[in-house]
Design a protein around this motif. Sequence first.
Motif, PDB file in Angstrom:
ATOM      1  N   LEU A  61       1.628  -1.544   2.212  1.00 52.82           N
ATOM      2  CA  LEU A  61       0.052  -1.158   1.787  1.00 52.82           C
ATOM      3  C   LEU A  61       0.239  -1.556   0.168  1.00 52.82           C
ATOM      4  N   LEU A 136      -6.760   2.197   8.174  1.00 53.24           N
ATOM      5  CA  LEU A 136      -5.806   1.000   8.110  1.00 53.24           C
ATOM      6  C   LEU A 136      -6.317  -0.096   7.831  1.00 53.24           C
ATOM      7  N   LYS A 140      -6.087  -2.110   4.041  1.00 51.25           N
ATOM      8  CA  LYS A 140      -5.332  -3.395   4.194  1.00 51.25           C
ATOM      9  C   LYS A 140      -6.208  -4.313   3.132  1.00 51.25           C
ATOM     10  N   GLY A 142      -6.413  -3.967   0.378  1.00 54.55           N
ATOM     11  CA  GLY A 142      -5.313  -4.186  -0.744  1.00 54.55           C
ATOM     12  C   GLY A 142      -6.051  -3.999  -2.107  1.00 54.55           C
TER      13      GLY A 142
END
Length: 181
Positions: A61, A136, A140, A142
């Motif tokens: 992550l 999640l 992701k 980011g």
Amino acid sequence: HLHYGIKSGSSWIDPTKVTMQSRGLQKIVGNVVTQAVQPVVKQVQGGVEAQIWSFLKNKGLSDNAVAGVMGNMQAESGYNPKAVNPIGASGLVQWRGGRKTNLMNFAKDKGTSWQDVQTQLEFLWKELNSSESRTLASLKQGDKLSAQQHAKNFENLFERSGGALMQRRQNSAVDALNKFK
């Protein structure tokens, strides 16, 4: 079926029969180790917060995503893995109901306490890769998202507290980012 092993000099080692210290990732061409490849993960020392940061960073992550998760943990439990609120929600992210039962069973199956930080992080990661996969997917994204946006998304998708303590979650995410980045 598949057999696997670890090349050590001119012989092979069966990893299921020995305990070894990892030397990180290695590039292997044929049967020859050509170079060691070091992962680019900042190692941090000490405390529950550092353990959380390292665990989630080692899972791939981004800094902002990890900070967003940590902002929620700070708001939910003050980073106390033993925290139990008045309605029985427990742990770093205050699991309750069926999810808390799943945590307890996960810990029991591992032979650890549900209050163990590593056990809770492993259970969190299990949830993120199964029942909480939407969370999640959001994480992701980011560094396209700020730590504050990750904190908001994690609350909405994973915690589902109806936006409670949102400013605290976001401020704590920025604090974690500044502390560990």
